[in-house]
Design a protein around this motif. Structure first.
Motif, mmCIF file in Angstrom:
data_model
loop_
_atom_site.group_PDB
_atom_site.id
_atom_site.type_symbol
_atom_site.label_atom_id
_atom_site.label_comp_id
_atom_site.label_asym_id
_atom_site.label_seq_id
_atom_site.Cartn_x
_atom_site.Cartn_y
_atom_site.Cartn_z
ATOM 1 N N SER A 1 13.916 51.932 28.506
ATOM 2 C CA SER A 1 14.478 51.707 27.168
ATOM 3 C C SER A 1 14.109 50.384 26.531
ATOM 4 O O SER A 1 14.536 50.096 25.415
ATOM 5 N N GLY A 2 13.312 49.569 27.218
ATOM 6 C CA GLY A 2 13.048 48.215 26.748
ATOM 7 C C GLY A 2 12.453 48.129 25.349
ATOM 8 O O GLY A 2 11.723 49.008 24.902
ATOM 9 N N TYR A 3 12.800 47.036 24.680
ATOM 10 C CA TYR A 3 12.244 46.782 23.338
ATOM 11 C C TYR A 3 12.404 45.296 23.047
ATOM 12 O O TYR A 3 13.517 44.782 23.045
ATOM 13 N N SER A 4 11.293 44.603 22.825
ATOM 14 C CA SER A 4 11.348 43.174 22.516
ATOM 15 C C SER A 4 10.167 42.782 21.639
ATOM 16 O O SER A 4 9.008 42.955 22.039
ATOM 17 N N ASP A 5 10.478 42.246 20.471
ATOM 18 C CA ASP A 5 9.429 41.669 19.642
ATOM 19 C C ASP A 5 9.058 40.276 20.136
ATOM 20 O O ASP A 5 7.942 39.809 19.920
ATOM 21 N N VAL A 6 10.000 39.613 20.812
ATOM 22 C CA VAL A 6 9.729 38.279 21.351
ATOM 23 C C VAL A 6 8.588 38.339 22.357
ATOM 24 O O VAL A 6 7.682 37.513 22.349
ATOM 25 N N ALA A 7 8.623 39.331 23.229
ATOM 26 C CA ALA A 7 7.630 39.455 24.293
ATOM 27 C C ALA A 7 6.609 40.556 24.029
ATOM 28 O O ALA A 7 5.792 40.846 24.897
ATOM 29 N N ASP A 8 6.670 41.187 22.854
ATOM 30 C CA ASP A 8 5.734 42.259 22.528
ATOM 31 C C ASP A 8 5.808 43.353 23.594
ATOM 32 O O ASP A 8 4.804 43.775 24.159
ATOM 33 N N TYR A 9 7.024 43.819 23.864
ATOM 34 C CA TYR A 9 7.250 44.747 24.966
ATOM 35 C C TYR A 9 7.917 46.026 24.476
ATOM 36 O O TYR A 9 8.802 45.980 23.606
ATOM 37 N N ARG A 10 7.528 47.167 25.047
ATOM 38 C CA ARG A 10 8.149 48.454 24.737
ATOM 39 C C ARG A 10 8.345 49.257 26.016
ATOM 40 O O ARG A 10 7.437 49.366 26.842
ATOM 41 N N GLY A 11 9.526 49.839 26.169
ATOM 42 C CA GLY A 11 9.734 50.857 27.186
ATOM 43 C C GLY A 11 9.240 52.190 26.650
ATOM 44 O O GLY A 11 8.864 52.313 25.479
ATOM 45 N N ALA A 12 9.255 53.215 27.482
ATOM 46 C CA ALA A 12 8.718 54.510 27.075
ATOM 47 C C ALA A 12 9.606 55.229 26.060
ATOM 48 O O ALA A 12 9.122 56.043 25.275
ATOM 49 N N ALA A 13 10.910 54.940 26.070
ATOM 50 C CA ALA A 13 11.845 55.481 25.074
ATOM 51 C C ALA A 13 12.573 54.288 24.460
ATOM 52 O O ALA A 13 13.719 54.005 24.813
ATOM 53 N N PRO A 14 11.922 53.565 23.556
ATOM 54 C CA PRO A 14 12.486 52.301 23.072
ATOM 55 C C PRO A 14 13.895 52.459 22.512
ATOM 56 O O PRO A 14 14.152 53.299 21.661
ATOM 57 N N GLN A 15 14.813 51.654 23.064
ATOM 58 C CA GLN A 15 16.189 51.573 22.594
ATOM 59 C C GLN A 15 16.994 52.855 22.777
ATOM 60 O O GLN A 15 18.026 53.045 22.123
ATOM 61 N N VAL A 16 16.572 53.729 23.670
ATOM 62 C CA VAL A 16 17.412 54.894 23.953
ATOM 63 C C VAL A 16 18.703 54.390 24.595
ATOM 64 O O VAL A 16 18.678 53.508 25.463
ATOM 65 N N PRO A 17 19.869 54.889 24.186
ATOM 66 C CA PRO A 17 21.129 54.423 24.768
ATOM 67 C C PRO A 17 21.197 54.690 26.274
ATOM 68 O O PRO A 17 20.919 55.798 26.729
ATOM 69 N N VAL A 18 21.578 53.666 27.032
ATOM 70 C CA VAL A 18 21.625 53.741 28.495
ATOM 71 C C VAL A 18 22.997 53.287 28.996
ATOM 72 O O VAL A 18 23.528 52.277 28.533
ATOM 73 N N VAL A 19 23.547 54.052 29.932
ATOM 74 C CA VAL A 19 24.804 53.686 30.590
ATOM 75 C C VAL A 19 24.462 53.282 32.028
ATOM 76 O O VAL A 19 24.085 54.129 32.838
ATOM 77 N N PRO A 20 24.559 51.984 32.377
ATOM 78 C CA PRO A 20 24.181 51.551 33.724
ATOM 79 C C PRO A 20 25.300 51.709 34.737
ATOM 80 O O PRO A 20 26.470 51.446 34.455
ATOM 81 N N ILE A 21 24.922 52.153 35.924
ATOM 82 C CA ILE A 21 25.830 52.234 37.065
ATOM 83 C C ILE A 21 25.283 51.324 38.165
ATOM 84 O O ILE A 21 24.113 51.443 38.557
ATOM 85 N N ARG A 22 26.102 50.407 38.633
ATOM 86 C CA ARG A 22 25.710 49.561 39.773
ATOM 87 C C ARG A 22 26.159 50.264 41.050
ATOM 88 O O ARG A 22 27.342 50.272 41.394
ATOM 89 N N LEU A 23 25.201 50.891 41.724
ATOM 90 C CA LEU A 23 25.518 51.661 42.927
ATOM 91 C C LEU A 23 25.377 50.815 44.185
ATOM 92 O O LEU A 23 26.182 50.909 45.106
#
Length: 456
Positions: free
Chosen positions: A217-239
Motif C-alpha cells: 500500500s505504500g505511497y510517498s512523494d518524498v521518496a518517490d515510492y509506490r506500493g502495488a496498490a497505492p494507499q489501499v486501506p490496510v488493517v494491521p495485526i501484530r501476530l
C-alpha cells in the motif's frame, strides 16, 4: 493521422531518466510519470498525460528538451501500441536500487521499480487513471497479519495517524502473552497493548510488517515510492515478531483471521508468515480458512523461503488460500522460493524495493528478498481487480466464494510465462508470473463455470 501521443528520443541513454523524472514531477495525476521507455534512448507519452504535464510546467520542460537535444514526433495509437509491445527489456534504461533516508533523493533510478513494471502493475494504474482519474477503493480493505506497523511516512503517517493504515481496528496478539518493548526512536519502555499493533522492531523479524505493507500500500512523494496498490486501506495485526509461526497455528493465527473477517470486515487478507510444510494443520486454522472463504474473503499466503526443503509452508499449502512463489528480474524463478503444486502464481521476490524503520526511529528505504514481498503484490492485484470491476462482481456472482474462484481462474489464465528451463519451474511456480493489467482486462468468467475449492 489522429494524434495519440508523442515519441521522445534522446542522444544519450543517461539523459532519458532525467526526462522521465522531469515529466513525473510536472504531473498532477496519480502514480508518477506516464513517459514510458521503449528503448534505452526513447520513450512514449499519451496525449492526455502530455497535456497534463505541459499545462503547469511547459517552460521548464521545453528548456530541458532543448538542452538534451530531444527529438519529438507525434504518433498515432497504432504506432504507440507497436512501440510499447516491441520494446526489449534488455534495451531499457538500467534501474539501480539505492537506500535513501526519509528526506533523501529518489530511491530508484527512474519513475517505477522494476517489479511494478514486470508485473504490468503500472499499466493497470493507467487504466484507472484513464477511466476514473484514480483508484476508487470504495470500501475495499486489506487485513495484514504480520509483525505490526511503524509510523513510516511511506505508509501515510503524519505523527501517529495515517491516511490509509487503520490504527483503530488494529490488534496486537503479542500483548496477550505479556512483555515490554522500547519503541524505535524512544528511550523508555512500553507495555504491549492489545489495542496498539505498533512494531517495536524487536525479535528476529522486527520491522517485517512495515516492509511488506509498503510493497502493498505504500505511497510517498518524498521518496518517490509506490506500493502495488497505492494507499489501499490496510488493517494491521501484530501476530508475532518472527515470521515462523508454528507455535501460533492453532491459536493466534486462526483468531486473527476470524477477527479480520467477522469483526473488521476486510475483503482480503495477506500473510507473509508461515510454518514448515510438515507441520500438522490444526482444526482451528482449517476452520478459519474455510470461514473466510465461505464469506468471500481472499487469503493470500507466502509460499515460504525454501526452509526445511523447498516445500510450501502452512497455511499457504491449504486448498482455499492463494499461495504465492517468487521470481527474480526478467521472469526467472527465484531459487530461494519454496515451490510446489500448491502454488497458484508467482510474483517478484528478489530484489524488492521497500520501506523500513531504523532503530533510531528514522524512516528509510532499502531492498530485500523473499516470498514475503511477492505475496502483497498479488494481494494488491486482487484489490485492483475488485476495484476495477466494482459492482459487476456482486452482479455476476451470487455466492460469496465465487469471486475468489473467478479471480483464481483469471489469475492463471492471464499469467505471463516464466523464463528459463520450463522443466525447472513447471508445476512448482504456479501458472507463471502475475500480469496485473491482463488480469483486469480479462472478461469475468461465468458463475456456472466456477467450482468450489475443497475445504482446507
Amino acid at each position: 493521422m489522429a494524434v495519440a501521443g508523442y515519441l521522445y528520443e534522446v542522444e544519450r541513454a543517461s539523459d532519458l531518466p532525467r526526462l522521465i523524472t522531469a515529466f513525473r514531477k510536472s504531473l498532477t495525476r496519480m502514480a508518477g510519470s506516464p513517459l514510458r521507455p521503449v528503448s534505452s534512448v526513447s520513450a512514449v507519452i499519451d496525449l492526455a498525460s502530455y497535456k497534463d504535464a505541459m499545462s503547469g510546467n511547459a517552460g521548464p520542460l521545453s528548456k530541458l528538451e532543448a538542452r538534451l537535444k530531444v527529438r519529438k514526433q507525434t504518433i498515432d495509437a497504432e504506432r504507440m501500441l507497436a512501440l510499447s509491445v516491441a520494446r526489449e527489456a534488455r534495451d531499457l534504461p538500467k534501474r539501480e536500487l539505492k537506500r535513501v533516508a526519509k528526506k533523501g533523493p529518489a530511491a530508484t533510478g527512474g519513475p517505477y521499480d522494476w517489479h511494478l513494471l514486470e508485473t504490468r502493475t503500472v499499466q493497470a494504474w493507467k487504466l484507472f487513471e484513464d477511466a476514473f482519474g484514480g483508484i476508487p477503493w470504495n470500501g475495499i480493505r486489506v487485513g495484514q497479519i504480520d509483525t505490526g506497523y511503524t509510523e513510516h511516512e511511506g505508509l501515510g503517517f503524519t505523527g501517529n495517524t495515517s491516511a490509509w493504515v487503520d490504527t483503530f481496528d488494529d490488534y496486537n496478539y503479542m500483548a496477550e502473552h505479556g512483555g515490554q518493548f522500547t519503541e524505535a526512536g524512544s528511550s523508555f519502555p512500553f507495555n504491549e497493548s492489545p489495542e496498539i499493533a505498533i512494531d517495536p522492531l524487536s525479535g528476529v523479524n522486527g520491522g517485517h510488517g512495515t516492509k511488506t505493507n509498503s510493497v502493498l500500500s505504500g505511497y510517498s512523494d518524498v521518496a518517490d515510492y509506490r506500493g502495488a496498490a497505492p494507499q489501499v486501506p490496510v488493517v494491521p495485526i501484530r501476530l508475532s515478531d518472527i515470521v515462523w509461526i508454528e507455535h501460533l497455528l492453532a491459536t493466534d493465527l486462526p483468531s486473527a483471521i476470524m477477527r479480520l473477517v467477522d469483526q473488521v470486515g476486510v475483503r482480503l487478507v495477506t500473510l507473509s508468515m508461515g510454518a514448515p510444510y510438515h507441520q500438522w494443520t490444526p482444526d482451528s486454522l482449517s476452520n478459519a480458512i474455510n470461514h473466510a472463504y465461505e464469506r468471500g474473503v481472499f487469503v493470500f499466503c507466502a509460499a515460504g523461503n525454501n526452509i526445511g526443503g523447498s516445500s510450501v509452508v502452512t497455511p499457504a499449502c491449504l486448498e482455499r488460500t492463494i499461495a504465492v512463489a517468487g521470481t527474480t528480474r526478467d521472469r526467472m524463478p527465484w531459487t530461494g522460493s519454496s515451490r510446489g503444486p500448491e502454488v497458484e502464481i508467482s510474483a517478484p521476490a528478489e530484489p524488492i524495493h521497500r520501506a523500513e524503520r531504523k532503530r533510531d526511529g528514522t524512516d528509510a528505504y532499502g531492498v530485500g528478498d523473499g516470498t514475503s514481498y511477492a505475496t502483497p503484490q498479488v494481494c494488491a492485484a486482487a484489490a485492483l481487480w475488485l476495484a476495477w470491476h466494482g459492482d459487476a462482481i456482486a452482479a455476476n456472482y451470487a455466492e460469496p466464494w465465487q469471486p475468489i474462484e473467478a479471480f483464481r481462474t483469471l489469475l492463471a489464465a492471464t499469467a505471463a510465462p516464466l523464463a528459463g528451463d520450463p522443466n525447472f519451474w513447471k508445476g512448482k511456480w504456479g501458472a507463471g508470473l502475475l500480469d496485473t493489467e491482463a488480469l483486469l482486462l480479462a472478461a469475468l468468467p461465468a458463475a456456472s463455470a466456477l467450482r468450489k475449492s475443497a475445504e482446507a
